[in-house]
Motif scaffolding. Structure first.
Motif, PDB file in Angstrom:
ATOM      1  N   GLY A  14       0.818  -1.208   0.000  1.00 57.08           N
ATOM      2  CA  GLY A  14       0.000   0.000   0.000  1.00 57.08           C
ATOM      3  C   GLY A  14       0.852   1.258   0.000  1.00 57.08           C
ATOM      4  N   ILE A  15       1.900   1.247   0.797  1.00 56.48           N
ATOM      5  CA  ILE A  15       2.798   2.408   0.847  1.00 56.48           C
ATOM      6  C   ILE A  15       3.572   2.537  -0.455  1.00 56.48           C
ATOM      7  N   SER A  16       4.127   1.420  -0.903  1.00 51.43           N
ATOM      8  CA  SER A  16       4.954   1.434  -2.107  1.00 51.43           C
ATOM      9  C   SER A  16       4.153   1.775  -3.359  1.00 51.43           C
ATOM     10  N   PHE A  17       3.024   1.103  -3.543  1.00 55.14           N
ATOM     11  CA  PHE A  17       2.246   1.271  -4.772  1.00 55.14           C
ATOM     12  C   PHE A  17       1.358   2.506  -4.754  1.00 55.14           C
ATOM     13  N   LEU A  18       0.650   2.724  -3.651  1.00 53.42           N
ATOM     14  CA  LEU A  18      -0.363   3.783  -3.623  1.00 53.42           C
ATOM     15  C   LEU A  18       0.170   5.135  -3.164  1.00 53.42           C
ATOM     16  N   VAL A  19       1.018   5.138  -2.149  1.00 51.16           N
ATOM     17  CA  VAL A  19       1.531   6.406  -1.620  1.00 51.16           C
ATOM     18  C   VAL A  19       2.725   6.897  -2.440  1.00 51.16           C
ATOM     19  N   LEU A  20       3.721   6.022  -2.610  1.00 52.71           N
ATOM     20  CA  LEU A  20       4.942   6.418  -3.324  1.00 52.71           C
ATOM     21  C   LEU A  20       4.832   6.257  -4.836  1.00 52.71           C
ATOM     22  N   ASP A  21       3.837   5.517  -5.307  1.00 49.65           N
ATOM     23  CA  ASP A  21       3.671   5.199  -6.721  1.00 49.65           C
ATOM     24  C   ASP A  21       4.980   4.651  -7.306  1.00 49.65           C
ATOM     25  N   TYR A  22       5.586   3.729  -6.565  1.00 50.50           N
ATOM     26  CA  TYR A  22       6.859   3.138  -6.956  1.00 50.50           C
ATOM     27  C   TYR A  22       6.615   1.768  -7.581  1.00 50.50           C
ATOM     28  N   HIS A  23       6.972   1.634  -8.841  1.00 50.09           N
ATOM     29  CA  HIS A  23       6.771   0.374  -9.560  1.00 50.09           C
ATOM     30  C   HIS A  23       8.022   0.020 -10.347  1.00 50.09           C
ATOM     31  N   THR A  24       8.680  -1.030  -9.910  1.00 50.69           N
ATOM     32  CA  THR A  24       9.742  -1.655 -10.692  1.00 50.69           C
ATOM     33  C   THR A  24       9.431  -3.147 -10.700  1.00 50.69           C
ATOM     34  N   PRO A  25       9.938  -3.884 -11.678  1.00 51.58           N
ATOM     35  CA  PRO A  25       9.670  -5.327 -11.673  1.00 51.58           C
ATOM     36  C   PRO A  25      10.116  -6.009 -10.382  1.00 51.58           C
ATOM     37  N   MET A  26      11.277  -5.619  -9.862  1.00 46.93           N
ATOM     38  CA  MET A  26      11.790  -6.236  -8.637  1.00 46.93           C
ATOM     39  C   MET A  26      10.857  -5.963  -7.464  1.00 46.93           C
ATOM     40  N   ASN A  27      10.418  -4.734  -7.337  1.00 43.95           N
ATOM     41  CA  ASN A  27       9.547  -4.361  -6.232  1.00 43.95           C
ATOM     42  C   ASN A  27       8.172  -5.016  -6.368  1.00 43.95           C
ATOM     43  N   ASP A  28       7.542  -4.858  -7.513  1.00 45.23           N
ATOM     44  CA  ASP A  28       6.176  -5.343  -7.671  1.00 45.23           C
ATOM     45  C   ASP A  28       6.085  -6.869  -7.626  1.00 45.23           C
ATOM     46  N   LEU A  29       6.959  -7.550  -8.361  1.00 40.52           N
ATOM     47  CA  LEU A  29       6.926  -9.014  -8.337  1.00 40.52           C
ATOM     48  C   LEU A  29       7.372  -9.562  -6.988  1.00 40.52           C
ATOM     49  N   GLY A  30       8.316  -8.894  -6.353  1.00 41.76           N
ATOM     50  CA  GLY A  30       8.737  -9.309  -5.012  1.00 41.76           C
ATOM     51  C   GLY A  30       7.616  -9.200  -4.003  1.00 41.76           C
TER      52      GLY A  30
END
Length: 191
Positions: A115-131
């Motif tokens: 929620g923090i990574s995707f919605l607040v920071l809008d941070y999307h990399t393959p490593m982050n999202d798939l991890g």
């Protein structure tokens, strides 16, 4: 921080836990403090595994992205939880265990990170999202959940936050996440 946490994990003098299988003069079992320590001592290996995995992921993601990855937030949270648990006195451990377990504390961190990574920071990399999708659910369901109710409670918010991920074949990823989560809930019921 990681070096300090590794030293604390491997230090045999920080928390001394009696062997619960050892015979004592008392037939009534372990005392309350000993029982609490036995339950909490199980946090060393799961936290160490998570820290190693997170260090690799955060370093790789930072290198691939060319900046600081938010995965380092989880490294910091896990390190602080580990150091905090290792420094508590026996009486304090009992007070904390009466409110929540170390599994619940870490599950909150892991389940809320998407929620923090995707919605607040809008941070999307393959490593982050798939991890987050794959490793996050496995850690929640297999390592942290102590029974099927906890597994379901941990995996549901994780799944909802994972819907905000940005990966190729999102429908396929979410389908397999549901399937994996069902397996994890069942596996937790066997504990």
């Amino acid at each position: 921080l990681v070096l300090v946490s590794l030293i604390l994990i491997l230090s045999p003098v920080v928390i001394s836990v009696p062997n619960p299988m050892a015979k004592t003069d008392q037939d009534d079992g372990l005392s309350t403090v000993q029982d609490t320590l036995s339950r909490l001592n199980g946090f060393r290996i799961p936290l160490l595994l998570a820290l190693v995995a997170l260090l690799v992921s955060a370093t790789a993601d930072s290198i691939f992205k060319g900046g600081v990855s938010p995965i380092w937030m989880l490294v910091l949270v896990f390190t602080l939880v580990l150091c905090g648990l290792l420094q508590l006195e026996e009486g304090d451990l009992g007070k904390i265990a009466s409110v929540f377990t170390w599994q619940q504390l870490l599950a909150g961190s892991v389940a809320l990170y998407p929620g923090i990574s995707f919605l607040v920071l809008d941070y999307h990399t393959p490593m982050n999202d798939l991890g987050v999708i794959r490793a996050g659910s496995a850690y929640l369901g297999l390592v942290l959940a102590r029974n099927s109710k906890e597994a379901a409670a941990y995996l549901l918010p994780h799944f909802i936050f994972c819907l905000a991920a940005d990966v190729p074949n999102m429908g396929v990823e979410m389908t397999f996440l549901i399937i994996a989560d069902i397996y994890y809930v069942y596996a937790a019921s066997l504990k």
